[in-house]
Design an enzyme around this catalytic site. Sequence first.
Site, mmCIF file in Angstrom:
data_model
loop_
_atom_site.group_PDB
_atom_site.id
_atom_site.type_symbol
_atom_site.label_atom_id
_atom_site.label_comp_id
_atom_site.label_asym_id
_atom_site.label_seq_id
_atom_site.Cartn_x
_atom_site.Cartn_y
_atom_site.Cartn_z
ATOM 1 N N TRP A 84 0.756 -1.084 -0.039
ATOM 2 C CA TRP A 84 0.053 -0.150 0.158
ATOM 3 C C TRP A 84 0.821 1.340 0.198
ATOM 4 C CZ3 TRP A 84 -5.093 1.896 0.075
ATOM 5 C CH2 TRP A 84 -5.130 3.034 0.538
ATOM 6 N N MET A 85 0.407 2.171 -0.743
ATOM 7 C CA MET A 85 0.911 3.639 -0.689
ATOM 8 C C MET A 85 -0.044 4.721 -0.649
ATOM 9 S SD MET A 85 3.395 5.487 -3.603
ATOM 10 C CE MET A 85 2.432 5.042 -4.981
ATOM 11 N N ASP A 87 -0.112 9.335 0.299
ATOM 12 C CA ASP A 87 0.434 10.403 0.240
ATOM 13 C C ASP A 87 1.885 10.797 -0.048
ATOM 14 O OD1 ASP A 87 -2.217 10.673 1.759
ATOM 15 O OD2 ASP A 87 -1.413 11.966 3.231
ATOM 16 N N TRP A 111 -4.291 0.149 3.696
ATOM 17 C CA TRP A 111 -3.645 0.970 4.860
ATOM 18 C C TRP A 111 -3.385 0.457 6.010
ATOM 19 C CZ3 TRP A 111 -4.922 3.321 9.425
ATOM 20 C CH2 TRP A 111 -4.198 4.729 9.475
ATOM 21 N N ASP A 211 -0.394 17.084 9.372
ATOM 22 C CA ASP A 211 0.020 17.319 7.988
ATOM 23 C C ASP A 211 0.924 18.694 7.761
ATOM 24 O OD1 ASP A 211 -1.019 14.845 7.539
ATOM 25 O OD2 ASP A 211 -2.830 15.863 6.277
#
Length: 604
Positions: A84-85, A87, A111, A211
């Site tokens: 999984w990837m 952002d 995820w 973030d």
Amino acid sequence: MANSSRFDPSRRIRWGTVSCIAAIIFLAASVQVCVALPSANLLSYELSKHSDQHVSAATSKERELLQKYQPYRTAFHFQPIKNWMNDPNGPLFYKGYYHLFYQYNPYGAVWGNIVWGHAVSTDLIHWIYLPAVLIPDQWYDIKGIWSGSATFLSKDNPVLLYTGWSNASTQVQNMAVAANASDPLLRSWSKILENPILVATAGMNSSNFRDPTTGWISLDGLWRILIGSKIDKNGTGLALLYKSHDFVNWELDHPLHSVANTGMWECPDFYPVLINEKKGLDTSANGPLVKHVLKASLDDKKHDYYAVGTYDSNANIFIPENKMIDVGIGLRYDYGKYYASKTFYDDNKQRRILWGWVNESDNVAADIAKGWSSVQGLPRKVWVDDSNPHGIKQWPIEEIDDLRHAKHSKKNLYLKQGSIFKLQAKRATQLDIEVIFDLPSHEQQELVVNNGMAQIEAQISCTKVGAFEKGVYGPFGLYVLATDDLQERTSIFFYLEHSSKGWRTLVCSDQSRSTLLPDVDKTVYGSFVPITKGEDFLSLRVIVDHSIIETFAQGGKVCITSRAYPIRVNDDSAHLYLFNHGNQTIQVQSIVVWEMSNVVFDSY
Ligand SMILES: *[C@@H]1O[C@H](CO)[C@@H](O)[C@H](O)[C@H]1NC(C)=O
Ligand SMILES: *[C@@H]1O[C@H](CO)[C@@H](O)[C@H](O)[C@H]1NC(C)=O
Ligand SMILES: *[C@@H]1O[C@H](CO)[C@@H](O)[C@H](O)[C@H]1NC(C)=O
Ligand SMILES: *[C@@H]1O[C@H](CO)[C@@H](O)[C@H](O)[C@H]1NC(C)=O
Ligand SMILES: *[C@@H]1O[C@H](CO)[C@@H](O)[C@H](O)[C@H]1NC(C)=O
Ligand SMILES: *[C@@H]1O[C@H](CO)[C@@H](O)[C@H](O)[C@H]1NC(C)=O
């Protein structure tokens, strides 16, 4: 560099001729998918319906087949070898190398267990996978290393800010410094002793606090960063502004900007752009010839919204050019699948580059079966649109052009009502297409403001037109990833819709017939295209890479990224067509089709 686990897409086994005439059998609970093997002729396997609820539903046989044939893996988009990837994080250029970090699960295709994956490249196309740089090993990030950004404190001093998911399930901000600044590959990073450097304070919700952006220096000489947040009681989305003299000790300033009813702002991004120039600027730049772009990824809508405006660096506030199309209620980077994007200033070529996460449209079981999930969109250069001061333009970085090899071009084609024109292209699963049409109606164009309402209207119109395929001016455009019987096809088209104020031009990406597989999101995406006075053409650049289609309309004024999972289209049988279903003839001024090379990614 070692070659231990080399993944070479060119060694992807071709599907051969898929000849499963009657083998696509729709059953009540499953669909048969056929792949032709080099030796055995037919093999079918089942994909369970409603498999999202049953994560373990993928059988070992499915897994084996998808891992073996990997028809949906891309040939030149960035993706890890497996798993999984999400952002993109902290992109930067350092001592000759571009670095990409990304949200990554080392243990699976769903995820979870998030670390910062790492890859480097000298051209933003050919990547070398490196070991993860940040892993959860401290109380303040033990549940996950979430998104963040890179900032150069000085030329040789890059630092990373990231959100840690702590032992108490709170979101806190942390910093890591390059442990060996003379290593151009920046393989080693040290989390600083002062971590966490920023925690949610009274009145904030530590579940909505994440973030951190790239830092910039404001007029008072202090560092500033933004953190995405939301006001719980009224749903206002906002970018919190923090200031610091040393990048370690931070003090809450005030919100840089907020917009009512937009919900949680994830992955804020804030950067300067030059008026009427394509050149990029370092994040701290400001002045009379500078505008700023503020972007937020709306957690509720899962889209990236931006506004162009002015950064008042005395008051440290952002003032949008047009409040009607403010962040979260106006323009989007992309009207398809594109989220949690991030820009960086590329000092190497004086440009600003945008990365964005493109997720899958299949389901969890399919992801587990194929062993991976998500790709990154091609890096895009961004600048402010000189014909429309409220918008930006995006274009694939010029390095992509190096992958073009065989070229096929045509000029002055006339597409009559109901016509379909097959274009020559070998391996039409990997193409870069540029087509220019005459603007079919020179009658008045309605200048549609692309606000939330217009976005809903555009999507409805594109869906309707896609289904009925009839109009005056269009739909006309391209069928990509198409079988020769057109049973599977993804259409990218223009359509002129009549309104009381003139024609409105739509650009659409229609996945409704992209695959015979049932359990796939086949949303039709679309947007209005602003046509400026004097523009007498409509243009498309469409980049096809197996399961991803990136569309740049009208020189990058409008972008749409989509995913498609055809089951009868393979490297040998994919076709490309021009079509026109409107009852007025459409002139194609020119079309150029390039076949695209594979990129080999190495492991260090
Ligand atoms: C998290 O770790 C810190 C530092 O070890 C400790 O003080 C705190 O009690 C822990 N919190 C929880 C909820 O475990
Ligand atoms: C730092 O990186 C340089 C360049 O890769 C390398 O030669 C050197 O050994 C590294 N130093 C340490 C302490 O790892
Ligand atoms: C904080 O945010 C989380 C996630 O959005 C939400 O579930 C929770 O109710 C919020 N807490 C308060 C006190 O509003
Ligand atoms: C939402 O709440 C914040 C904080 O109390 C307040 O400043 C803001 O004006 C409110 N926004 C709206 C649209 O009510
Ligand atoms: C990913 O894709 C699905 C289905 O296509 C969509 O509903 C979802 O919102 C997407 N998620 C993000 C974060 O983009
Ligand atoms: C063209 O299509 C429009 C919309 O469907 C229709 O109203 C019109 O009569 C058509 N014109 C011709 C010449 O077929």
